[in-house]
Design an enzyme around this catalytic site. Structure first.
Site, PDB file in Angstrom:
ATOM      1  N   LYS A 182     -47.925  14.766 -97.936  1.00 30.85           N
ATOM      2  CA  LYS A 182     -48.495  15.289 -99.184  1.00 30.85           C
ATOM      3  C   LYS A 182     -47.989  14.455-100.370  1.00 30.85           C
ATOM      4  O   LYS A 182     -48.755  14.087-101.263  1.00 30.85           O
ATOM      5  CB  LYS A 182     -48.116  16.768 -99.358  1.00 30.85           C
ATOM      6  CG  LYS A 182     -48.821  17.674 -98.348  1.00 30.85           C
ATOM      7  CD  LYS A 182     -48.260  19.093 -98.276  1.00 30.85           C
ATOM      8  CE  LYS A 182     -48.943  19.853 -97.140  1.00 30.85           C
ATOM      9  NZ  LYS A 182     -48.453  21.230 -96.931  1.00 30.85           N
ATOM     10  N   GLN A 186     -43.511  24.850 -98.799  1.00 28.32           N
ATOM     11  CA  GLN A 186     -43.938  24.594 -97.418  1.00 28.32           C
ATOM     12  C   GLN A 186     -43.558  25.775 -96.522  1.00 28.32           C
ATOM     13  O   GLN A 186     -42.430  26.254 -96.533  1.00 28.32           O
ATOM     14  CB  GLN A 186     -43.296  23.292 -96.913  1.00 28.32           C
ATOM     15  CG  GLN A 186     -43.779  22.847 -95.544  1.00 28.32           C
ATOM     16  CD  GLN A 186     -45.267  22.473 -95.500  1.00 28.32           C
ATOM     17  OE1 GLN A 186     -45.844  22.041 -96.495  1.00 28.32           O
ATOM     18  NE2 GLN A 186     -45.894  22.663 -94.358  1.00 28.32           N
ATOM     19  N   ASP A 235     -51.759  26.262-103.265  1.00 27.83           N
ATOM     20  CA  ASP A 235     -52.021  26.625-101.872  1.00 27.83           C
ATOM     21  C   ASP A 235     -53.014  27.794-101.794  1.00 27.83           C
ATOM     22  O   ASP A 235     -53.558  28.076-100.729  1.00 27.83           O
ATOM     23  CB  ASP A 235     -50.708  27.077-101.201  1.00 27.83           C
ATOM     24  CG  ASP A 235     -50.159  26.037-100.240  1.00 27.83           C
ATOM     25  OD1 ASP A 235     -50.965  25.301 -99.648  1.00 27.83           O
ATOM     26  OD2 ASP A 235     -48.925  25.990-100.083  1.00 27.83           O
TER      27      ASP A 235
HETATM   28  N1  GUN Z   1     -47.715  25.380 -93.353  1.00 22.58           N
HETATM   29  C1  GUN Z   1     -48.804  25.199 -92.561  1.00 22.58           C
HETATM   30  N2  GUN Z   1     -49.910  25.049 -93.305  1.00 22.58           N
HETATM   31  C2  GUN Z   1     -49.519  25.122 -94.600  1.00 22.58           C
HETATM   32  C3  GUN Z   1     -50.211  25.024 -95.834  1.00 22.58           C
HETATM   33  O1  GUN Z   1     -51.437  24.854 -95.903  1.00 22.58           O
HETATM   34  N3  GUN Z   1     -49.437  25.148 -96.949  1.00 22.58           N
HETATM   35  C4  GUN Z   1     -48.100  25.353 -96.886  1.00 22.58           C
HETATM   36  N4  GUN Z   1     -47.451  25.483 -98.040  1.00 22.58           N
HETATM   37  N5  GUN Z   1     -47.425  25.455 -95.773  1.00 22.58           N
HETATM   38  C5  GUN Z   1     -48.140  25.333 -94.624  1.00 22.58           C
END
Ligand code: GUN
Length: 294
Positions: A54, A98, A121
């Site tokens: 990311k 995350q 998110d």
């Molecule tokens: N863990 C798995 N998928 C995601 C996501 O789309 N966002 C975040 N923050 N954590 C994740």
């Protein structure tokens, strides 16, 4: 192979190019650069890899990326304190915590703390609530289902009046996907691990979204000829012929499904690349919201 292959890598690249252009334009016109803060708690290797991907994508597109790492034994109060400081920081437009968080931390308590306007998110309960309501829109749509919708749109797949079957009811994918398809005028069925006659439901579907985390579970004989199949699954299966000793497969048995479906996403190279692209789009949108308030 009869199905059209939906190339997620190519569509994600298109989306990222559009974002890069918009970021450059924002800088030129307003002297403003979007900023994304990532919060990683602990050292789970998969989570660390996702966060790094990311951050790299941010840098490529001209978005500032600010990484925070807390130790695995950080307290819930410490994580919330960090999120609060990012909420208060005007140079930060998006906050990404995350998931999963270590077991001793209440995920919902942390997600509830994120400023609604920085919730890139789309996991804040208010954003999910708005997604569920007719005539309302969330500020941000969760990235993976958002990416699935863009794949459908850019592949010319009509959702209006379509029968859509979603396999999986997670908060991150299945549930928001159902709400998005409903908003796009599909008739939606959510199936899950307790569904009876799963194959019968899937056989009715013009659009199948597989997000159950079970390797190759949906086979060609379950698919209606001509259906669009979106495979969100990423599962490791042993493969001695691969130097890693495993390969990645989806929730759909690609080889049999591609002979029946009208369009299908591969794994890897389907939904996966879209998730990060949509996070970048949400971050740009968060910067637009902040700029409009200046
Ligand atoms: N863990 C798995 N998928 C995601 C996501 O789309 N966002 C975040 N923050 N954590 C994740």
């Amino acid at each position: 192979m009869t199905a059209h292959l939906i190339d997620g890598t190519a569509i994600a690249n298109q989306v990222k190019e559009e974002i890069q252009t918009a970021v450059a334009q924002m800088q030129a016109e307003h002297g403003y650069t979007p900023g994304l803060a990532t919060v990683l708690v602990g050292e789970d290797p998969a989570s660390a890899t996702y966060v790094r991907m990311k951050q790299r994508t941010c840098e490529k597109l001209g978005i500032r990326s600010i990484g925070h790492v807390l130790p695995a034994d950080a307290s819930q109060a410490e994580v919330i304190k960090l999120v609060a400081s990012l909420n208060a920081d005007p140079t930060i437009n998006g906050i990404l915590v995350q998931l999963p968080l270590p077991k001793h931390i209440d995920e919902e308590a942390v997600l509830n703390t994120i400023d609604l306007e920085k919730d890139v998110d789309g996991f804040h309960p208010v954003n999910i609530g708005r997604l569920a309501m007719k005539g309302r829109d969330p500020l941000f749509i969760p990235c993976t289902p958002y990416g699935c919708m863009v794949l459908l749109e850019r592949s010319g797949i009509n959702t209006n009046g379509a029968e859509a079957v979603i396999v999986g009811r997670s908060n991150i994918v299945g549930l928001p996907m159902a709400m998005l398809l409903q908003k796009a005028n599909a008739t939606v069925t959510i199936c899950h691990s307790r569904t009876k006659d799963l194959a019968e439901h899937i056989r009715r579907a013009d659009i199948v979204v597989a997000a159950i985390g079970w390797a190759n579970m949906i086979t060609g004989d379950m698919i209606k000829p001509g259906a669009a199949v979106i495979d969100v699954g990423i599962n490791r299966v042993d493969d001695p012929s691969d130097k890693r000793g495993y390969k990645l497969v989806g929730d759909v048995d690609f080889d049999s499904a591609k002979e029946v479906a009208g369009a299908i996403t591969p794994v890897p190279g389907g939904v996966g690349p879209m998730t990060i692209a949509m996070l970048m789009k949400n971050t740009l949108h968060a910067a637009e919201i902040a700029l409009a308030k200046k």
